[in-house]
Design a protein around this motif. Structure first.
Motif, PDB file in Angstrom:
ATOM      1  N   GLY A 171       0.806  -1.211   0.000  1.00  0.00           N
ATOM      2  CA  GLY A 171       0.000   0.000   0.000  1.00  0.00           C
ATOM      3  C   GLY A 171       0.835   1.255   0.000  1.00  0.00           C
ATOM      4  O   GLY A 171       2.069   1.211  -0.040  1.00  0.00           O
ATOM      5  N   ILE A 172       0.141   2.377   0.050  1.00  0.00           N
ATOM      6  CA  ILE A 172       0.795   3.675   0.123  1.00  0.00           C
ATOM      7  C   ILE A 172       0.723   4.185   1.553  1.00  0.00           C
ATOM      8  O   ILE A 172      -0.025   3.666   2.391  1.00  0.00           O
ATOM      9  CB  ILE A 172       0.146   4.695  -0.836  1.00  0.00           C
ATOM     10  CG1 ILE A 172      -1.322   4.963  -0.445  1.00  0.00           C
ATOM     11  CG2 ILE A 172       0.246   4.222  -2.273  1.00  0.00           C
ATOM     12  CD1 ILE A 172      -1.948   6.143  -1.172  1.00  0.00           C
ATOM     13  N   LEU A 173       1.515   5.209   1.844  1.00  0.00           N
ATOM     14  CA  LEU A 173       1.451   5.849   3.148  1.00  0.00           C
ATOM     15  C   LEU A 173       0.038   6.377   3.402  1.00  0.00           C
ATOM     16  O   LEU A 173      -0.538   7.066   2.567  1.00  0.00           O
ATOM     17  CB  LEU A 173       2.429   7.022   3.205  1.00  0.00           C
ATOM     18  CG  LEU A 173       3.919   6.713   3.308  1.00  0.00           C
ATOM     19  CD1 LEU A 173       4.726   7.981   3.005  1.00  0.00           C
ATOM     20  CD2 LEU A 173       4.263   6.187   4.693  1.00  0.00           C
ATOM     21  N   HIS A 174      -0.517   6.052   4.563  1.00  0.00           N
ATOM     22  CA  HIS A 174      -1.788   6.635   4.986  1.00  0.00           C
ATOM     23  C   HIS A 174      -1.891   6.460   6.496  1.00  0.00           C
ATOM     24  O   HIS A 174      -1.103   5.738   7.108  1.00  0.00           O
ATOM     25  CB  HIS A 174      -2.989   6.005   4.269  1.00  0.00           C
ATOM     26  CG  HIS A 174      -3.158   4.528   4.460  1.00  0.00           C
ATOM     27  ND1 HIS A 174      -2.345   3.585   3.866  1.00  0.00           N
ATOM     28  CD2 HIS A 174      -4.056   3.816   5.190  1.00  0.00           C
ATOM     29  CE1 HIS A 174      -2.731   2.373   4.186  1.00  0.00           C
ATOM     30  NE2 HIS A 174      -3.768   2.476   5.012  1.00  0.00           N
ATOM     31  N   PHE A 175      -2.848   7.152   7.113  1.00  0.00           N
ATOM     32  CA  PHE A 175      -3.050   6.933   8.544  1.00  0.00           C
ATOM     33  C   PHE A 175      -4.500   7.156   8.931  1.00  0.00           C
ATOM     34  O   PHE A 175      -5.295   7.738   8.193  1.00  0.00           O
ATOM     35  CB  PHE A 175      -2.083   7.756   9.407  1.00  0.00           C
ATOM     36  CG  PHE A 175      -2.295   9.253   9.450  1.00  0.00           C
ATOM     37  CD1 PHE A 175      -3.299   9.834  10.201  1.00  0.00           C
ATOM     38  CD2 PHE A 175      -1.425  10.096   8.769  1.00  0.00           C
ATOM     39  CE1 PHE A 175      -3.461  11.208  10.264  1.00  0.00           C
ATOM     40  CE2 PHE A 175      -1.568  11.478   8.824  1.00  0.00           C
ATOM     41  CZ  PHE A 175      -2.595  12.038   9.580  1.00  0.00           C
ATOM     42  N   GLU A 237       0.184   3.918   8.731  1.00  0.00           N
ATOM     43  CA  GLU A 237       0.494   2.775   7.875  1.00  0.00           C
ATOM     44  C   GLU A 237       1.675   3.143   6.977  1.00  0.00           C
ATOM     45  O   GLU A 237       1.539   3.933   6.037  1.00  0.00           O
ATOM     46  CB  GLU A 237      -0.728   2.408   7.032  1.00  0.00           C
ATOM     47  CG  GLU A 237      -1.982   2.110   7.838  1.00  0.00           C
ATOM     48  CD  GLU A 237      -1.925   0.800   8.607  1.00  0.00           C
ATOM     49  OE1 GLU A 237      -1.071  -0.056   8.269  1.00  0.00           O
ATOM     50  OE2 GLU A 237      -2.729   0.633   9.547  1.00  0.00           O
ATOM     51  N   LEU A 238       2.834   2.560   7.283  1.00  0.00           N
ATOM     52  CA  LEU A 238       4.071   2.867   6.556  1.00  0.00           C
ATOM     53  C   LEU A 238       4.199   1.957   5.319  1.00  0.00           C
ATOM     54  O   LEU A 238       5.017   1.038   5.275  1.00  0.00           O
ATOM     55  CB  LEU A 238       5.280   2.695   7.480  1.00  0.00           C
ATOM     56  CG  LEU A 238       5.348   3.663   8.670  1.00  0.00           C
ATOM     57  CD1 LEU A 238       6.477   3.267   9.619  1.00  0.00           C
ATOM     58  CD2 LEU A 238       5.525   5.100   8.194  1.00  0.00           C
ATOM     59  N   ARG A 239       3.317   2.229   4.346  1.00  0.00           N
ATOM     60  CA  ARG A 239       3.317   1.501   3.073  1.00  0.00           C
ATOM     61  C   ARG A 239       2.957   0.030   3.304  1.00  0.00           C
ATOM     62  O   ARG A 239       1.995  -0.247   3.994  1.00  0.00           O
ATOM     63  CB  ARG A 239       4.656   1.664   2.350  1.00  0.00           C
ATOM     64  CG  ARG A 239       5.084   3.125   2.178  1.00  0.00           C
ATOM     65  CD  ARG A 239       6.492   3.245   1.611  1.00  0.00           C
ATOM     66  NE  ARG A 239       6.972   4.615   1.694  1.00  0.00           N
ATOM     67  CZ  ARG A 239       7.554   5.142   2.781  1.00  0.00           C
ATOM     68  NH1 ARG A 239       7.746   4.378   3.865  1.00  0.00           N
ATOM     69  NH2 ARG A 239       7.944   6.392   2.788  1.00  0.00           N
ATOM     70  N   GLY A 307      -2.359   3.893  -4.738  1.00  0.00           N
ATOM     71  CA  GLY A 307      -2.057   5.286  -5.070  1.00  0.00           C
ATOM     72  C   GLY A 307      -2.864   5.793  -6.245  1.00  0.00           C
ATOM     73  O   GLY A 307      -3.046   7.009  -6.401  1.00  0.00           O
ATOM     74  N   ASP A 308      -3.364   4.872  -7.078  1.00  0.00           N
ATOM     75  CA  ASP A 308      -4.136   5.285  -8.248  1.00  0.00           C
ATOM     76  C   ASP A 308      -5.521   5.773  -7.833  1.00  0.00           C
ATOM     77  O   ASP A 308      -6.179   5.181  -6.962  1.00  0.00           O
ATOM     78  CB  ASP A 308      -4.303   4.121  -9.226  1.00  0.00           C
ATOM     79  CG  ASP A 308      -3.019   3.772  -9.948  1.00  0.00           C
ATOM     80  OD1 ASP A 308      -2.077   4.582  -9.910  1.00  0.00           O
ATOM     81  OD2 ASP A 308      -2.955   2.682 -10.555  1.00  0.00           O
TER      82      ASP A 308
END
Length: 377
Positions: A171-175, A237-239, A307-308
Motif C-alpha cells: 500500500g501507500i502511506l496513509h493513517f 500505515e508505513l506503506r 495510489g491510483d
C-alpha cells in the motif's frame, strides 16, 4: 536533558518463556507535553521497527545538543508475543496463535473501567492521570497478552501525541485518526508526506489508537479533564510489508523528526520543508473506505495499483481462474466507488471474499456503520 531505558512490562507466557517490553525516554526543556511512538504491535509489520532504529540516533543527537523539549517515548517493539510467532519461517505476528485474536483489537476500555470505578466510589478529587493509571493497572488474573496490552495503554495515555507505527500488505502511506483532530492530522500528513488520511468519529473494535482516547474523552465529558487533553492518537500505515529499507526508514524517521519540531518537542536542527503542501493532503471519512472482497478464486493480475485514483465501475484488474483448463477464464474486478486505492494484497493468489483492495472514497457508504468500521482480518 536525560535519556533512560527501562522496561514497562515483564512477564511469562508460560514455563521458561519470559518476555519484556522496553522503552527509551528522552526528556528536556520545560515543556510538560509528551509524545509516544511505538512499532511492531502487529509483529509481522516491520517498516516501523526499522524506523524506530533510525529515530534513536537522531534523538540522541538532538538530546546531546539540548534540543529535547518535553518527553519523547519510544517503544521499539510493542508485541512480545508476536515477536516469537515464527511458523516455518513466516512471521505470524498479526494474530494471537493461542486464540486467533487480532493483536490490535480488544484493548481495555478505560471509559468503561472509569464508569465502574466512579460507581463504586467518589473519584472526582483524584487527578485524571491517576484515575487512568488505576483502572489500567494489571490484575493478577490477566493473561500474558492482556497484561502487556494494559502496560502499553497505561504508558501511552500519559502522552499528548501517540503515533502507532504499522503497515499494510502492499500500500501507500496513509493513517487513521479521530475527526476531532482534523487540523492536526493535516499537519502530520504534510510533515510525513502522507496524502491520504482516514478520519472516524468512533471506529470500534478496541484498536490501540482509539483505546488511548476513550478514558480521556470520558473524563472530559464529565468536566474532570479538558477536551484538549484527549490525545492526538494516530495509527500510521508505513506503506506495505515489503517496504523495508534503510532509505525508506531514514526518510520516515527524518519526517517524524520534522513533525516533532513542528510540535515543539525538538528545538534544534534545521526544520525541513514539508514534503507536501496542505492542499495535497486528502481527508477521507472512514465510513467511505471500502474493503473490497474478491469476486473469485485465482491469481489476481492488476491494472491499477495503490495510489491510483479510480472511478466507479473502472476495471482494476482480473482474477485468472486456475481450474478453467485451456479456456483462460478471467473474472474482472471493478471499483465499486470513486476513490483512491490505498491497499492491495501482497500475495496474488486470492480466494472468493478475501479483501483485494482498500479504496478510500469521499462519500460515506450505507453499509459502513459507526462502531463497526474495523475489519478483523
Amino acid at each position: 536533558m536525560s535519556v533512560t531505558t527501562t522496561s514497562i512490562f515483564s512477564g511469562a507466557a508460560g514455563t521458561g518463556n519470559r518476555s519484556e517490553i522496553i522503552k527509551h525516554v528522552f526528556t528536556g526543556g520545560d515543556s510538560e507535553r509528551a509524545v509516544y511512538i511505538q512499532a511492531g504491535l502487529h509483529a509481522d509489520e516491520h517498516p516501523g521497527l526499522l524506523v524506530i532504529q533510525h529515530l534513536l540516533p537522531l534523538l540522541e543527537k538532538a538530546d546531546s545538543e539540548g534540543g529535547i523539549n518535553g518527553t519523547i517515548t519510544l517503544i521499539p517493539y510493542a508485541n512480545p508475543t508476536g515477536m516469537t510467532q515464527n511458523v516455518l519461517g513466516f512471521w505470524t505476528g498479526r494474530f494471537n496463535l493461542a486464540n486467533g485474536e487480532n493483536f490490535n483489537r480488544n484493548f481495555p476500555d478505560a471509559a468503561d473501567a472509569l464508569e465502574q470505578l466512579h460507581a463504586a466510589q467518589d473519584m472526582r478529587h483524584i487527578r485524571p492521570e491517576e484515575q487512568l493509571d488505576r483502572v489500567l493497572a494489571p490484575a493478577t488474573h490477566d493473561d500474558f497478552v492482556n497484561a502487556w496490552k494494559k502496560a502499553l495503554l497505561r504508558e501511552a495515555v500519559r502522552h499528548d501525541v501517540i503515533l502507532d507505527l504499522h503497515c499494510d500488505t502492499a500500500g501507500i502511506l496513509h493513517f487513521y485518526t479521530n475527526e476531532r483532530y482534523t487540523e492536526r492530522a493535516a499537519s502530520l500528513a504534510a510533515s510525513m508526506g502522507i496524502e491520504a488520511v482516514l478520519l472516524e468519529s468512533f471506529a470500534g473494535g478496541g484498536a490501540f489508537d482509539e483505546a488511548c482516547t476513550l478514558g480521556w474523552k470520558w473524563l472530559a465529558e464529565r468536566g474532570m479533564a479538558s477536551a484538549g487533553r484527549i490525545p492526538f492518537s494516530v495509527s500510521v500505515e508505513l506503506r506495505g510489508q515489503a517496504d523495508v529499507s534503510d532509505e525508506l526508514a531514514a526518510t520516515d524517521a527524518g519526517r517524524i523528526m520534522n513533525y516533532l519540531r513542528t510540535e515543539g518537542f525538538i528545538t534544534t536542527g534545521t526544520p525541513a520543508s514539508d514534503p507536501l503542501s496542505g492542499d495535497a493532503v486528502q481527508l477521507y471519512p472512514l465510513e467511505g473506505a471500502i474493503h473490497m472482497p474478491s469476486p473469485a478464486d485465482g491469481i489476481v493480475v492488476w491494472q491499477k495499483r495503490p495510489g491510483d485514483h479510480v472511478k466507479k465501475e473502472e476495471l482494476l484488474g482480473e482474477i485468472v481462474c486456475l481450474e478453467a483448463g485451456i479456456s483462460g477464464k478471467r473474472t474482472p474486478v471493478y471499483s465499486p466507488v470513486d476513490g483512491r486505492i490505498l491497499v492491495q494484497p501482497l500475495m496474488t493468489l486470492v480466494r472468493t471474499g478475501q479483501r483485494v483492495a482498500l479504496i478510500a472514497g469521499m462519500e460515506p457508504l450505507p453499509e459502513r456503520k459507526k462502531g463497526r468500521l474495523l475489519m478483523n482480518f
